[in-house]
Design a protein around this motif. Structure first.
Motif, short mmCIF file in Angstrom:
data_model
loop_
_atom_site.label_atom_id
_atom_site.label_comp_id
_atom_site.label_asym_id
_atom_site.label_seq_id
_atom_site.Cartn_x
_atom_site.Cartn_y
_atom_site.Cartn_z
N GLU A 219 0.85 -1.19 0.00
CA GLU A 219 0.00 0.00 0.00
C GLU A 219 0.88 1.24 0.00
O GLU A 219 1.78 1.38 0.82
CB GLU A 219 -0.89 0.00 1.25
N LEU A 220 0.62 2.17 -0.94
CA LEU A 220 1.53 3.29 -1.15
C LEU A 220 1.21 4.51 -0.28
O LEU A 220 2.05 5.38 -0.13
CB LEU A 220 1.51 3.71 -2.62
N ASN A 221 0.02 4.61 0.27
CA ASN A 221 -0.35 5.80 1.02
C ASN A 221 0.49 5.98 2.27
O ASN A 221 0.88 5.01 2.93
CB ASN A 221 -1.83 5.75 1.41
N CYS A 222 0.77 7.23 2.60
CA CYS A 222 1.53 7.58 3.80
C CYS A 222 0.76 7.13 5.04
O CYS A 222 -0.44 7.39 5.17
CB CYS A 222 1.76 9.09 3.82
N VAL A 223 1.44 6.47 5.97
CA VAL A 223 0.78 5.97 7.18
C VAL A 223 0.53 7.08 8.19
O VAL A 223 -0.21 6.88 9.16
CB VAL A 223 1.63 4.85 7.83
N GLU A 297 8.13 6.75 14.24
CA GLU A 297 6.68 6.77 14.26
C GLU A 297 6.12 6.11 13.00
O GLU A 297 5.14 5.36 13.06
CB GLU A 297 6.17 8.21 14.36
N ARG A 298 6.73 6.38 11.86
CA ARG A 298 6.29 5.75 10.61
C ARG A 298 6.41 4.25 10.71
O ARG A 298 5.50 3.50 10.33
CB ARG A 298 7.14 6.32 9.47
N ASN A 299 7.53 3.74 11.21
CA ASN A 299 7.73 2.29 11.33
C ASN A 299 6.81 1.67 12.37
O ASN A 299 6.32 0.54 12.19
CB ASN A 299 9.19 1.99 11.65
N ASP A 300 6.56 2.37 13.49
CA ASP A 300 5.65 1.86 14.52
C ASP A 300 4.24 1.69 13.96
O ASP A 300 3.56 0.70 14.23
CB ASP A 300 5.64 2.79 15.73
N ARG A 301 3.80 2.66 13.18
CA ARG A 301 2.45 2.58 12.61
C ARG A 301 2.37 1.51 11.52
O ARG A 301 1.34 0.84 11.39
CB ARG A 301 2.05 3.94 12.03
N LEU A 302 3.44 1.36 10.78
CA LEU A 302 3.44 0.43 9.66
C LEU A 302 3.57 -1.01 10.11
O LEU A 302 2.87 -1.90 9.60
CB LEU A 302 4.58 0.79 8.70
N PHE A 303 4.45 -1.28 11.08
CA PHE A 303 4.76 -2.65 11.45
C PHE A 303 4.13 -3.10 12.78
O PHE A 303 3.92 -4.29 12.97
CB PHE A 303 6.28 -2.84 11.52
N SER A 304 3.88 -2.16 13.68
CA SER A 304 3.36 -2.54 15.01
C SER A 304 1.96 -2.02 15.27
O SER A 304 1.40 -2.30 16.35
CB SER A 304 4.32 -2.03 16.10
N ASN A 305 1.42 -1.24 14.34
CA ASN A 305 0.08 -0.66 14.50
C ASN A 305 -0.03 0.16 15.79
O ASN A 305 -1.05 0.15 16.48
CB ASN A 305 -0.99 -1.76 14.48
N LYS A 306 1.04 0.88 16.12
CA LYS A 306 1.06 1.76 17.29
C LYS A 306 1.10 3.21 16.83
O LYS A 306 1.84 3.54 15.91
CB LYS A 306 2.27 1.46 18.17
N LYS A 307 0.30 4.06 17.47
CA LYS A 307 0.23 5.46 17.07
C LYS A 307 0.49 6.38 18.25
O LYS A 307 0.10 6.09 19.38
CB LYS A 307 -1.14 5.78 16.48
N LYS A 308 1.16 7.49 17.97
CA LYS A 308 1.36 8.54 18.98
C LYS A 308 0.79 9.84 18.44
O LYS A 308 0.81 10.09 17.23
CB LYS A 308 2.85 8.71 19.28
N ARG A 309 0.34 10.68 19.34
CA ARG A 309 -0.13 12.00 18.94
C ARG A 309 1.07 12.91 18.69
O ARG A 309 2.18 12.63 19.13
CB ARG A 309 -1.04 12.58 20.02
N ALA A 310 0.81 14.00 18.01
CA ALA A 310 1.89 14.94 17.67
C ALA A 310 2.57 15.47 18.93
O ALA A 310 3.79 15.63 18.97
CB ALA A 310 1.34 16.09 16.83
#
Length: 367
Positions: A219-223, A297-310
Protein backbone atom coordinates in the motif's frame (compact mmCIF):
# COMPACT_ATOMS: atom_id res chain seq x y z
CA UNK A 1 46.02 9.84 -7.01
CA UNK A 2 47.18 7.50 -9.77
CA UNK A 3 43.66 6.01 -10.05
CA UNK A 4 42.17 9.50 -10.34
CA UNK A 5 44.64 10.35 -13.12
CA UNK A 6 43.76 7.15 -14.96
CA UNK A 7 40.11 8.17 -14.73
CA UNK A 8 40.86 10.93 -17.22
CA UNK A 9 41.43 8.27 -19.87
CA UNK A 10 37.93 6.94 -19.26
CA UNK A 11 36.51 10.41 -19.72
CA UNK A 12 38.42 10.78 -22.99
CA UNK A 13 37.14 7.37 -24.05
CA UNK A 14 33.50 8.42 -23.64
CA UNK A 15 33.89 12.01 -24.83
CA UNK A 16 36.01 11.42 -27.92
CA UNK A 17 34.06 8.88 -29.91
CA UNK A 18 36.26 8.63 -33.02
CA UNK A 19 39.81 9.45 -31.90
CA UNK A 20 42.58 7.36 -33.44
CA UNK A 21 44.02 5.92 -30.20
CA UNK A 22 40.56 4.63 -29.23
CA UNK A 23 40.01 2.94 -32.59
CA UNK A 24 43.44 1.30 -32.49
CA UNK A 25 43.00 -0.06 -28.96
CA UNK A 26 39.49 -1.29 -29.74
CA UNK A 27 40.37 -3.17 -32.90
CA UNK A 28 43.59 -4.56 -31.47
CA UNK A 29 41.93 -6.29 -28.52
CA UNK A 30 38.21 -6.73 -29.26
CA UNK A 31 37.64 -6.31 -32.97
CA UNK A 32 34.47 -8.44 -33.12
CA UNK A 33 32.86 -7.31 -29.85
CA UNK A 34 30.59 -4.48 -28.76
CA UNK A 35 32.16 -1.55 -26.90
CA UNK A 36 30.47 -2.54 -23.60
CA UNK A 37 32.03 -6.01 -23.82
CA UNK A 38 35.38 -4.34 -24.45
CA UNK A 39 35.18 -2.74 -21.00
CA UNK A 40 33.83 -5.68 -18.98
CA UNK A 41 34.99 -8.91 -20.66
CA UNK A 42 38.05 -11.05 -19.95
CA UNK A 43 41.09 -8.79 -19.75
CA UNK A 44 43.81 -11.41 -19.76
CA UNK A 45 45.08 -10.38 -23.18
CA UNK A 46 45.20 -6.65 -22.40
CA UNK A 47 48.36 -4.66 -21.86
CA UNK A 48 49.50 -3.63 -18.39
CA UNK A 49 48.14 -0.10 -18.93
CA UNK A 50 44.64 -1.24 -19.90
CA UNK A 51 44.45 -3.83 -17.09
CA UNK A 52 45.12 -1.13 -14.49
CA UNK A 53 42.78 1.30 -16.18
CA UNK A 54 39.85 -1.13 -16.09
CA UNK A 55 40.29 -1.76 -12.36
CA UNK A 56 38.60 1.61 -11.89
CA UNK A 57 35.70 1.27 -14.30
CA UNK A 58 32.98 0.69 -11.65
CA UNK A 59 34.02 3.77 -9.64
CA UNK A 60 33.97 5.85 -12.80
CA UNK A 61 30.53 4.66 -13.94
CA UNK A 62 28.89 5.37 -10.58
CA UNK A 63 30.31 8.93 -10.78
CA UNK A 64 28.48 9.69 -14.02
CA UNK A 65 24.97 9.78 -15.41
CA UNK A 66 23.93 9.64 -19.04
CA UNK A 67 21.56 11.71 -21.13
CA UNK A 68 20.41 9.12 -23.63
CA UNK A 69 20.34 9.83 -27.33
CA UNK A 70 20.37 6.61 -29.36
CA UNK A 71 21.57 4.52 -26.42
CA UNK A 72 24.60 3.07 -28.20
CA UNK A 73 27.07 4.09 -25.48
CA UNK A 74 24.82 3.64 -22.44
CA UNK A 75 24.88 0.45 -20.36
CA UNK A 76 21.30 -0.67 -19.79
CA UNK A 77 21.84 -2.14 -16.30
CA UNK A 78 24.91 -0.32 -14.98
CA UNK A 79 24.58 3.31 -16.14
CA UNK A 80 22.42 5.97 -14.50
CA UNK A 81 20.28 6.89 -17.49
CA UNK A 82 16.79 7.04 -15.93
CA UNK A 83 17.34 8.56 -12.50
CA UNK A 84 20.03 8.72 -9.84
CA UNK A 85 19.93 4.92 -9.59
CA UNK A 86 21.03 2.16 -11.94
CA UNK A 87 18.56 -0.52 -12.97
CA UNK A 88 20.94 -3.09 -11.47
CA UNK A 89 20.53 -1.47 -8.03
CA UNK A 90 16.74 -1.10 -8.36
CA UNK A 91 16.21 -4.66 -9.60
CA UNK A 92 19.14 -6.74 -8.27
CA UNK A 93 17.24 -10.05 -8.54
CA UNK A 94 16.69 -9.48 -12.26
CA UNK A 95 20.24 -8.29 -12.86
CA UNK A 96 21.69 -11.49 -11.37
CA UNK A 97 19.87 -13.69 -13.88
CA UNK A 98 20.02 -11.47 -16.98
CA UNK A 99 21.74 -13.02 -19.99
CA UNK A 100 23.50 -9.78 -20.99
CA UNK A 101 24.49 -7.77 -17.88
CA UNK A 102 26.75 -5.42 -19.89
CA UNK A 103 24.46 -4.80 -22.84
CA UNK A 104 23.90 -1.28 -24.10
CA UNK A 105 20.46 0.31 -24.28
CA UNK A 106 20.41 0.18 -28.08
CA UNK A 107 21.24 -3.55 -28.07
CA UNK A 108 18.16 -4.36 -26.00
CA UNK A 109 15.84 -2.02 -27.91
CA UNK A 110 14.62 -3.67 -31.11
CA UNK A 111 12.36 -2.48 -33.91
CA UNK A 112 9.72 -4.96 -35.05
CA UNK A 113 6.74 -4.26 -37.30
CA UNK A 114 7.41 -0.50 -37.20
CA UNK A 115 7.33 -0.42 -33.38
CA UNK A 116 10.06 -0.52 -30.75
CA UNK A 117 10.17 -3.32 -28.16
CA UNK A 118 12.52 -4.25 -25.33
CA UNK A 119 14.30 -7.56 -25.95
CA UNK A 120 15.58 -8.34 -22.43
CA UNK A 121 16.59 -11.97 -21.99
CA UNK A 122 17.17 -13.97 -18.80
CA UNK A 123 18.98 -17.19 -17.99
CA UNK A 124 15.79 -18.81 -16.70
CA UNK A 125 12.05 -18.28 -16.82
CA UNK A 126 10.68 -15.58 -14.56
CA UNK A 127 8.28 -16.72 -11.83
CA UNK A 128 6.62 -15.30 -8.74
CA UNK A 129 7.81 -11.87 -7.62
CA UNK A 130 10.32 -11.70 -10.50
CA UNK A 131 7.42 -11.30 -12.93
CA UNK A 132 6.13 -8.27 -11.02
CA UNK A 133 9.64 -6.82 -10.84
CA UNK A 134 10.03 -7.19 -14.60
CA UNK A 135 6.67 -5.50 -15.21
CA UNK A 136 7.75 -2.64 -12.93
CA UNK A 137 11.00 -2.35 -14.88
CA UNK A 138 9.14 -2.14 -18.19
CA UNK A 139 6.75 0.42 -16.73
CA UNK A 140 9.73 2.48 -15.57
CA UNK A 141 11.44 2.62 -18.97
CA UNK A 142 8.43 2.70 -21.32
CA UNK A 143 8.17 6.52 -21.50
CA UNK A 144 11.86 7.15 -22.20
CA UNK A 145 12.39 9.41 -25.22
CA UNK A 146 15.12 8.45 -27.69
CA UNK A 147 16.53 10.87 -30.27
CA UNK A 148 18.99 10.55 -33.12
CA UNK A 149 22.09 11.89 -31.38
CA UNK A 150 25.08 10.65 -29.43
CA UNK A 151 24.66 9.80 -25.75
CA UNK A 152 26.03 12.48 -23.45
CA UNK A 153 27.84 11.50 -20.25
CA UNK A 154 27.71 13.96 -17.30
CA UNK A 155 30.18 14.03 -14.40
CA UNK A 156 28.28 14.11 -11.09
CA UNK A 157 30.98 15.62 -8.87
CA UNK A 158 31.34 18.93 -10.75
CA UNK A 159 28.64 21.56 -11.26
CA UNK A 160 29.61 21.98 -14.92
CA UNK A 161 29.26 18.24 -15.55
CA UNK A 162 32.84 17.88 -16.81
CA UNK A 163 35.38 15.43 -15.38
CA UNK A 164 38.16 16.70 -13.13
CA UNK A 165 40.95 14.70 -11.51
CA UNK A 166 40.45 16.58 -8.22
CA UNK A 167 36.78 15.63 -7.84
CA UNK A 168 37.44 11.99 -8.79
CA UNK A 169 40.28 11.83 -6.27
CA UNK A 170 38.02 13.16 -3.52
CA UNK A 171 35.40 10.57 -4.40
CA UNK A 172 37.92 7.72 -4.35
CA UNK A 173 39.46 8.59 -0.98
CA UNK A 174 36.15 8.89 0.91
CA UNK A 175 33.84 6.66 -1.12
CA UNK A 176 31.54 9.52 -2.01
CA UNK A 177 30.92 10.56 1.58
CA UNK A 178 32.02 14.14 0.91
CA UNK A 179 28.67 15.86 1.11
CA UNK A 180 27.27 19.27 1.99
CA UNK A 181 25.74 17.80 5.16
CA UNK A 182 28.84 15.94 6.36
CA UNK A 183 28.82 17.89 9.67
CA UNK A 184 26.36 15.33 10.96
CA UNK A 185 29.21 12.91 11.70
CA UNK A 186 30.68 15.36 14.22
CA UNK A 187 27.52 15.49 16.37
CA UNK A 188 27.33 13.75 19.72
CA UNK A 189 24.37 11.54 18.83
CA UNK A 190 24.06 7.73 18.49
CA UNK A 191 25.66 6.24 15.39
CA UNK A 192 22.41 4.61 14.25
CA UNK A 193 20.75 8.04 14.26
CA UNK A 194 23.60 9.53 12.21
CA UNK A 195 23.29 6.76 9.63
CA UNK A 196 19.50 7.12 9.40
CA UNK A 197 19.68 10.92 9.01
CA UNK A 198 22.49 10.58 6.47
CA UNK A 199 20.37 8.21 4.38
CA UNK A 200 17.35 10.52 4.69
CA UNK A 201 19.39 13.52 3.47
CA UNK A 202 20.51 11.49 0.46
CA UNK A 203 16.95 10.18 -0.15
CA UNK A 204 18.18 6.61 0.27
CA UNK A 205 15.83 5.26 2.93
CA UNK A 206 13.45 2.49 1.91
CA UNK A 207 10.31 4.58 1.66
CA UNK A 208 7.32 3.05 -0.11
CA UNK A 209 8.06 4.63 -3.48
CA UNK A 210 11.61 3.19 -3.43
CA UNK A 211 10.35 -0.26 -2.38
CA UNK A 212 7.84 -0.20 -5.23
CA UNK A 213 10.63 0.48 -7.74
CA UNK A 214 12.41 -2.57 -6.33
CA UNK A 215 9.40 -4.72 -7.14
CA UNK A 216 7.82 -4.95 -3.67
CA UNK A 217 4.03 -4.69 -3.75
CA UNK A 218 2.49 -2.72 -0.87
CA UNK A 219 0.00 0.00 0.00
CA UNK A 220 1.53 3.29 -1.15
CA UNK A 221 -0.35 5.80 1.02
CA UNK A 222 1.53 7.58 3.80
CA UNK A 223 0.78 5.97 7.18
CA UNK A 224 0.94 9.35 8.93
CA UNK A 225 -1.73 11.21 6.93
CA UNK A 226 -3.27 8.45 4.74
CA UNK A 227 -3.82 10.97 1.93
CA UNK A 228 -0.78 10.99 -0.36
CA UNK A 229 1.66 8.36 -1.62
CA UNK A 230 4.73 8.05 0.58
CA UNK A 231 8.04 9.42 -0.69
CA UNK A 232 11.06 11.00 1.01
CA UNK A 233 9.85 14.52 0.34
CA UNK A 234 6.30 13.82 1.49
CA UNK A 235 7.20 11.77 4.56
CA UNK A 236 9.72 14.23 6.01
CA UNK A 237 8.43 17.59 4.76
CA UNK A 238 5.05 17.77 3.00
CA UNK A 239 2.92 15.46 5.19
CA UNK A 240 0.33 17.42 7.23
CA UNK A 241 1.19 15.52 10.39
CA UNK A 242 4.94 16.12 9.96
CA UNK A 243 4.47 19.75 8.93
CA UNK A 244 2.99 20.54 12.37
CA UNK A 245 6.12 19.07 14.00
CA UNK A 246 8.38 21.21 11.81
CA UNK A 247 6.47 24.37 12.71
CA UNK A 248 6.75 23.56 16.42
CA UNK A 249 10.51 23.00 16.14
CA UNK A 250 10.80 26.19 14.09
CA UNK A 251 9.10 28.11 16.90
CA UNK A 252 11.32 26.41 19.50
CA UNK A 253 14.49 27.42 17.64
CA UNK A 254 13.16 30.91 16.88
CA UNK A 255 13.80 30.49 13.17
CA UNK A 256 11.97 33.15 11.19
CA UNK A 257 12.56 31.61 7.76
CA UNK A 258 9.48 30.55 5.85
CA UNK A 259 9.20 26.77 5.69
CA UNK A 260 8.96 26.23 1.93
CA UNK A 261 11.77 23.77 1.29
CA UNK A 262 11.91 21.19 -1.51
CA UNK A 263 14.23 18.68 0.15
CA UNK A 264 15.71 17.75 3.53
CA UNK A 265 19.14 18.78 2.31
CA UNK A 266 17.81 22.27 1.60
CA UNK A 267 16.23 22.42 5.05
CA UNK A 268 19.51 21.36 6.67
CA UNK A 269 21.59 23.93 4.79
CA UNK A 270 19.14 26.78 5.47
CA UNK A 271 18.26 26.04 9.09
CA UNK A 272 21.70 25.11 10.34
CA UNK A 273 23.57 27.99 8.72
CA UNK A 274 24.83 30.93 10.78
CA UNK A 275 24.94 31.55 14.52
CA UNK A 276 27.59 30.58 17.03
CA UNK A 277 28.86 27.05 17.48
CA UNK A 278 26.62 26.23 20.42
CA UNK A 279 23.48 27.49 18.67
CA UNK A 280 24.31 25.59 15.50
CA UNK A 281 24.86 22.35 17.43
CA UNK A 282 21.47 22.74 19.11
CA UNK A 283 19.75 23.17 15.75
CA UNK A 284 21.61 20.21 14.25
CA UNK A 285 20.72 17.88 17.11
CA UNK A 286 17.05 18.95 17.11
CA UNK A 287 16.96 18.37 13.36
CA UNK A 288 18.33 14.84 13.80
CA UNK A 289 15.98 14.08 16.70
CA UNK A 290 13.00 15.19 14.60
CA UNK A 291 13.93 12.99 11.64
CA UNK A 292 14.64 10.03 13.93
CA UNK A 293 11.26 10.34 15.68
CA UNK A 294 9.39 10.74 12.37
CA UNK A 295 11.01 7.58 11.00
CA UNK A 296 10.32 5.69 14.24
CA UNK A 297 6.68 6.77 14.26
CA UNK A 298 6.29 5.75 10.61
CA UNK A 299 7.73 2.29 11.33
CA UNK A 300 5.65 1.86 14.52
CA UNK A 301 2.45 2.58 12.61
CA UNK A 302 3.44 0.43 9.66
CA UNK A 303 4.76 -2.65 11.45
CA UNK A 304 3.36 -2.54 15.01
CA UNK A 305 0.08 -0.66 14.50
CA UNK A 306 1.06 1.76 17.29
CA UNK A 307 0.23 5.46 17.07
CA UNK A 308 1.36 8.54 18.98
CA UNK A 309 -0.13 12.00 18.94
CA UNK A 310 1.89 14.94 17.67
CA UNK A 311 2.35 16.27 21.22
CA UNK A 312 3.78 12.94 22.39
CA UNK A 313 6.25 12.92 19.49
CA UNK A 314 7.30 16.51 20.27
CA UNK A 315 8.00 15.52 23.89
CA UNK A 316 10.02 12.57 22.62
CA UNK A 317 12.02 14.87 20.31
CA UNK A 318 12.83 17.23 23.16
CA UNK A 319 13.86 14.37 25.47
CA UNK A 320 16.19 12.90 22.85
CA UNK A 321 17.73 16.24 21.91
CA UNK A 322 18.22 17.29 25.55
CA UNK A 323 19.91 13.99 26.35
CA UNK A 324 22.16 14.14 23.27
CA UNK A 325 23.11 17.78 23.81
CA UNK A 326 24.21 17.04 27.37
CA UNK A 327 25.98 13.89 26.35
CA UNK A 328 29.68 13.86 25.50
CA UNK A 329 31.85 10.80 25.00
CA UNK A 330 33.30 11.10 28.50
CA UNK A 331 29.82 11.45 30.00
CA UNK A 332 28.59 8.33 28.23
CA UNK A 333 31.71 6.41 29.29
CA UNK A 334 31.15 7.43 32.91
CA UNK A 335 27.49 6.33 32.80
CA UNK A 336 28.51 3.03 31.21
CA UNK A 337 31.07 2.33 33.94
CA UNK A 338 28.51 3.24 36.60
CA UNK A 339 25.98 0.78 35.13
CA UNK A 340 28.63 -1.94 34.97
CA UNK A 341 29.55 -1.32 38.59
CA UNK A 342 25.93 -1.63 39.73
CA UNK A 343 25.49 -4.79 37.68
CA UNK A 344 28.66 -6.32 39.12
CA UNK A 345 27.52 -5.49 42.67
CA UNK A 346 24.19 -7.14 41.99
CA UNK A 347 25.85 -10.30 40.60
CA UNK A 348 28.47 -10.45 43.33
CA UNK A 349 31.45 -9.63 41.12
CA UNK A 350 34.69 -8.69 42.88
CA UNK A 351 37.12 -6.58 40.89
CA UNK A 352 40.85 -6.39 41.75
CA UNK A 353 42.14 -3.11 43.07
CA UNK A 354 42.73 -0.58 40.31
CA UNK A 355 40.76 -2.67 37.81
CA UNK A 356 38.66 -1.02 35.15
CA UNK A 357 35.60 -2.19 33.33
CA UNK A 358 37.83 -3.57 30.56
CA UNK A 359 39.96 -5.86 32.72
CA UNK A 360 39.26 -9.39 33.91
CA UNK A 361 37.16 -9.75 37.06
CA UNK A 362 36.66 -12.62 39.47
CA UNK A 363 33.12 -13.93 39.76
CA UNK A 364 31.92 -15.59 42.97
CA UNK A 365 28.89 -17.84 42.62
CA UNK A 366 26.19 -16.90 45.16
CA UNK A 367 23.88 -19.58 46.60
Amino acid sequence: MNKALLGKWFWKWFENKQVLWKQISFYKYYERKDWSEFIHSNRGQLSYFWKNLFLNVDSFLCSTRVEVGEGKHTLFWLDKWLDSYTLASLFPSLFIITSHPYASVSNLRKKRNNSWIWDIKFKRQLTGSLVFQFLNLLNLIKDTKFVQKEDSRIWLWETNGIFSVKSFYQFLIDGGLRFDCADIWKLSIPLKVKIMVWLALRQSLNTKDILTKKGIQLELNCVLCSKVEESHTHLFIECEFVFSLWKSIQFKLKIGKDFKMKSLKEVWLNWTAGGNKECKMKRDVLFCALLWCIWQERNDRLFSNKKKRALEILNKIMIFSTFWLGSTISDRAARLLARRKKKNERLGVIQPAGATGEETSIVIQLD
